[in-house]
Design an enzyme around this catalytic site. Structure first.
Site, PDB file in Angstrom:
ATOM      1  N   TYR A 145     -21.316  18.768 -46.597  1.00  0.00           N
ATOM      2  CA  TYR A 145     -22.633  18.164 -46.768  1.00  0.00           C
ATOM      3  C   TYR A 145     -23.444  18.357 -45.495  1.00  0.00           C
ATOM      4  CZ  TYR A 145     -26.259  14.637 -47.616  1.00  0.00           C
ATOM      5  OH  TYR A 145     -27.457  13.991 -47.793  1.00  0.00           O
ATOM      6  N   ASP A 240     -22.105  21.876 -37.853  1.00  0.00           N
ATOM      7  CA  ASP A 240     -22.791  20.632 -38.193  1.00  0.00           C
ATOM      8  C   ASP A 240     -21.899  19.478 -37.751  1.00  0.00           C
ATOM      9  OD1 ASP A 240     -24.026  18.443 -39.199  1.00  0.00           O
ATOM     10  OD2 ASP A 240     -24.159  19.150 -41.276  1.00  0.00           O
ATOM     11  N   LYS A 268     -26.423  10.621 -36.420  1.00  0.00           N
ATOM     12  CA  LYS A 268     -25.561   9.440 -36.431  1.00  0.00           C
ATOM     13  C   LYS A 268     -25.364   8.829 -35.031  1.00  0.00           C
ATOM     14  CE  LYS A 268     -24.028  10.426 -41.004  1.00  0.00           C
ATOM     15  NZ  LYS A 268     -23.677  11.634 -41.710  1.00  0.00           N
TER      16      LYS A 268
HETATM   17  C1  PLP Z   1     -24.809  12.469 -42.512  1.00  0.00           C
HETATM   18  C2  PLP Z   1     -24.732  13.924 -42.409  1.00  0.00           C
HETATM   19  C3  PLP Z   1     -25.881  14.730 -42.480  1.00  0.00           C
HETATM   20  C4  PLP Z   1     -27.229  14.172 -42.839  1.00  0.00           C
HETATM   21  O1  PLP Z   1     -27.729  13.280 -41.877  1.00  0.00           O
HETATM   22  P1  PLP Z   1     -28.871  12.248 -42.325  1.00  0.00           P
HETATM   23  O2  PLP Z   1     -29.191  11.538 -41.040  1.00  0.00           O
HETATM   24  O3  PLP Z   1     -28.275  11.390 -43.372  1.00  0.00           O
HETATM   25  O4  PLP Z   1     -30.018  13.045 -42.819  1.00  0.00           O
HETATM   26  C5  PLP Z   1     -25.763  16.078 -42.250  1.00  0.00           C
HETATM   27  N1  PLP Z   1     -24.567  16.631 -41.968  1.00  0.00           N
HETATM   28  C6  PLP Z   1     -23.439  15.901 -41.896  1.00  0.00           C
HETATM   29  C7  PLP Z   1     -22.147  16.570 -41.559  1.00  0.00           C
HETATM   30  C8  PLP Z   1     -23.475  14.525 -42.135  1.00  0.00           C
HETATM   31  O5  PLP Z   1     -22.344  13.820 -42.104  1.00  0.00           O
END
Ligand code: PLP
Length: 431
Positions: A145, A240, A268
């Site tokens: 994701y 990511d 985060k």
């Molecule tokens: C949470 C998450 C996102 C998206 O971040 P948001 O602040 O919710 O837009 C993208 N990549 C990873 C791996 C994530 O865990």
């Protein structure tokens, strides 16, 4: 049974004014059933809901709260900052301080751009990779994701097809067609795509530890193989680390596995509970971002002083000696307790852990990729979730999420969680 009557009332109101009653889908409890809980306050490892029930929290706002909720130093710094201003839309010193801190902690990052969410970070990183390489296509892995950008809402097509099929109405098929799908922990699936599109792939994006299909660790050599193939083919390698950055180690998963990507996306923890995302990496690539270079990306509230301050204080606190060792010890204790329970109950379910991220999969087979994750019994997970909730433990309301510990989880909370886990698993087993 816990009394959730006020949460129920609020949810009834919420569904009238917000789609599904929430501002982000998984909060609505659709995959575990029942009514979402509305919260009032949070301190340390504990959440308090609007009916006055208290829970030990393993969601941690989906990752950011590594210090626990409402850490006094972070709160204090926010008070101080907010007396100066809440937004300038112009440069402030705290932006440099956070950028320098990020660069110090994550060595592959030489320059960084702050944005407001993880989604914004990944969308911007992909645009940058395309602008930098002059190529269009992107490789992503099924089950990873990367936020809700159009290019990423693509999962496995059927059978042999590796062309992306949109995961959501509203994603143009033309955009989906530029997203190529590979399988996590299968470097041959990447090699095939690279052979098929030798001159067209701008970027490969991967969660180096996959935290959005449960918790799936990379097998030995997988990330190294990605590094080798992307380097040989002029493909920008993007890690990511929105979830794993500052979580699994001060330098993220890339430091644990010793692989340096070209670009990294963060989110985060970097905001310490306020909305921050970031993307950064090699200077040569980052200098293509406007206004240094031609790839446009901007934000009215980017680098917001309150958000920068909360992030900076959080990164300072987690950089203190012993922080990660302490978190590791707590997490290992919880993990061992859960494994002992599974054994006592003769339920050989699969578990995974890296540092303070854990996952209990309702399947007996090892989970190495999205196909494996999808074999889980999500109904059993839903039952387990509800049993834990009744025992005062708040887990993610979906199987395909990791649980997060914080520095505020003490021995008492961990022991209480292990005891609840035993009772909840037993109830699920004997249903
Ligand atoms: C949470 C998450 C996102 C998206 O971040 P948001 O602040 O919710 O837009 C993208 N990549 C990873 C791996 C994530 O865990």
């Amino acid at each position: 049974m816990l009394d959730h009557s006020r949460s129920k009332d609020l949810y009834a109101k919420a569904v009238n004014v917000m789609p599904g009653g929430v501002n982000s889908p998984v909060r609505a409890f659709r995959s575990v059933g029942g009514n979402p809980i509305f919260f009032q306050s949070a301190k340390g490892a504990w959440l308090t809901d609007v009916d006055g029930n208290r829970y030990i929290d393993y969601v941690g706002s989906w990752g950011p709260m590594i210090l626990g909720h409402s850490h006094p130093t972070v709160i204090q710094s926010l008070w101080k900052e907010s007396r100066m201003a809440t937004s300038f839309g112009a440069p402030a010193e705290v932006e440099i301080e956070l950028a320098e801190k990020v660069i110090e902690m994550v060595p592959s990052i030489e320059m960084v751009r702050m944005v407001n969410s993880g989604t914004e970070a990944t969308m911007s990183a992909i645009r940058l990779a395309r602008g930098y390489t002059g190529r269009q296509k992107v490789i992503k892995f099924a089950g990873c994701y990367h936020g809700h950008g159009d290019s990423f809402l693509i999962q496995a097509g059927s059978g042999a097809t590796t062309l992306g099929v949109p995961n959501s109405p509203g994603v143009p098929p033309s955009i989906a067609a530029d997203t190529l799908l590979a399988d996590f922990n299968d470097s041959e699936s990447v090699a095939r795509l690279v052979r098929e599109h030798p001159q067209d792939i701008a970027a490969l994006i991967v969660e180096p530890v996959a935290g959005n299909m449960g918790l799936v660790l990379p097998e030995d050599g997988f990330l190294q193989a990605l590094r080798r193939m992307t380097e040989e083919s002029g493909i920008v390698l993007i890690f990511d680390e929105v979830m794993t950055g500052f979580r699994v180690a001060p330098g993220g998963a890339q430091s644990v596995y010793d692989v340096a990507p070209d670009l990294t996306t963060l989110g985060k923890i970097i905001g310490g509970g306020l909305p921050v995302g970031a993307y950064g990496g090699k200077r040569e690539i980052m200098e293509h971002v406007a206004p240094a270079g031609p790839v446009y990306q901007a934000g009215t509230l980017s680098g917001n002083p309150l958000a920068m301050r909360a992030g900076l204080e959080t990164l300072r606190l987690i950089s203190e000696p012993g922080f990660y060792e302490n978190l590791e010890a707590k997490s290992a204790k919880l993990d061992a307790g859960i494994k002992a329970n599974l054994e006592k109950l003769d339920m050989p379910l699969y578990t995974s852990r890296i540092g303070s991220m854990l996952c209990l999969f309702f399947t007996r087979e090892p989970v190495l990729d999205y196909e494996g994750a999808k074999r889980c019994d999500t109904e059993q997970y839903a039952a387990y979730f509800q049993e834990m909730l009744q025992r005062g433990v708040y887990l993610a309301p979906a199987q395909f999420e990791a649980a997060f510990l914080s520095a505020a989880h003490g021995d008492e909370e961990i022991e209480q969680t292990i005891a609840a886990n035993y009772e909840a698993l037993k109830a699920v087993r004997d249903r």
